[in-house]
Design a protein around this motif. Structure first.
Motif, short mmCIF file in Angstrom:
data_model
loop_
_atom_site.label_atom_id
_atom_site.label_comp_id
_atom_site.label_asym_id
_atom_site.label_seq_id
_atom_site.Cartn_x
_atom_site.Cartn_y
_atom_site.Cartn_z
N PRO A 150 0.82 -1.22 0.00
CA PRO A 150 0.00 0.00 0.00
C PRO A 150 0.85 1.27 0.00
O PRO A 150 1.88 1.35 0.67
N VAL A 151 0.41 2.25 -0.77
CA VAL A 151 1.04 3.57 -0.83
C VAL A 151 0.11 4.56 -0.14
O VAL A 151 -1.08 4.60 -0.45
N PRO A 152 0.61 5.36 0.81
CA PRO A 152 -0.26 6.31 1.51
C PRO A 152 -0.93 7.28 0.54
O PRO A 152 -0.37 7.64 -0.51
N GLU A 153 -2.09 7.73 0.89
CA GLU A 153 -2.79 8.75 0.10
C GLU A 153 -2.06 10.08 0.27
O GLU A 153 -1.80 10.52 1.40
N PRO A 154 -1.70 10.75 -0.83
CA PRO A 154 -1.04 12.06 -0.69
C PRO A 154 -1.98 13.08 -0.05
O PRO A 154 -3.10 13.29 -0.54
#
Length: 308
Positions: A150-154
């Motif tokens: 998972p990539v954090p939400e900007p």
């Protein structure tokens, strides 16, 4: 441990390489990179090799039949900082004294202090550095993470928007921001218009992947995340957090984390990549901590040795 075999290779000096010699150096670097897991020449050297205007001293080690067995690049453009050195020996010619012969050539050709990179922190480079009285001065880590995680939400600060870089229009403002963001960095903060232009002209350059954070009210540049994609035949492509910077006046608001996440999302969603890397100084503890929180882990180390 057996002693190195004496080398019969001869070392030659020139201020200019012809196209055939450049191709030979690049092939040698690829062979060493494949064997060691880390390319022996950094991007700065590779760009200068391809630029006929770039001033440098080149040392080539050759066998009796003329085969290139080793290469050293001496960057003499900043006398105050000293001579920058990168050196590579073909994997099949190691432990024969070729590296030592090149090193002697470097010491004879250089003036002032020496700064030598050992990419991948290879044990042979460390041993040679000790023998020649070089000191270990700086460590650059390569970190990696999977983009399948998972990539954090900007989450941009209020009043800040993202847009793509506009070559020719944003150049001066970006160079000024880059100088502020990297005022204490020994290489990045000194980029000139020529340094920027040569990279904008590279085949890999993608303006859509060069993300700028701007103040919505004024258009002022506050930060940036320049991404890069490495593509090589026979290997899966990998993305890079090429340069990430934030204006000192915009620190503390989470902009660096948001820019990092936005670039990772771009590499994953727009470029279809499943892994990403970056380089960070070991001493930059704040950046290391940020990247580790974002899921990056140490992959390899690159060591800068100083003499004089």
């Amino acid at each position: 441990m057996s002693s190195p075999e004496p080398t019969s290779d001869r070392v030659y000096r020139t201020d200019r390489l012809d196209p055939t010699e450049i191709a030979d150096v690049l092939a040698l670097a690829r062979a060493a990179g494949d064997a060691d897991g880390a390319g022996p020449l950094d991007e700065h050297v590779l760009l200068r090799l391809r630029d006929p205007r770039a001033a440098a001293v080149h040392l080539t080690a050759r066998a009796d039949d003329g085969t290139l067995t080793g290469y050293a690049h001496l960057d003499t453009t900043d006398p105050a900082a000293g001579t920058g050195v990168e050196m590579v020996v073909h994997p099949a010619r190691r432990r024969r004294g070729t590296g030592r012969a090149l090193a002697r050539g470097v010491l004879a050709a250089a003036t002032g202090p020496l700064r030598a990179w050992a990419h991948g922190d290879h044990p042979s480079a460390a041993a040679l550095a000790v023998d020649l009285a070089f000191t270990r001065a700086r460590v650059l880590w390569q970190l990696r993470r999977p983009l399948t995680a998972p990539v954090p939400e900007p989450r941009l600060p209020d009043g800040v928007a993202l847009r793509a870089y506009r070559p020719g229009t944003d150049d001066d403002a970006w160079l000024a921001l880059n100088a502020r963001a990297f005022a204490d960095h020994p290489e990045q903060g000194r980029w000139t218009a020529a340094d920027l232009r040569v990279r904008l002209d590279e085949p890999w350059f993608d303006p859509a992947g060069f993300l700028l954070a701007v103040a919505e009210s004024t258009g002022e540049l506050l930060g940036f995340h320049w991404t890069k994609v490495h593509e090589r035949p026979g290997s899966a492509p990998i993305g890079e957090v090429y340069v990430l910077g934030v204006d000192p006046g915009a620190h503390g608001g989470g902009l660096g984390k948001a820019l990092t996440a936005a670039g990772l999302a771009y590499l994953r969603d727009r470029r279809g990549l499943d892994r990403v890397m970056l380089y960070v100084d070991e001493s930059n503890t704040a950046a290391v901590a940020l990247y580790e929180r974002l899921g990056f882990a140490r992959w390899s180390a690159h060591v800068n040795y100083h003499l004089g």
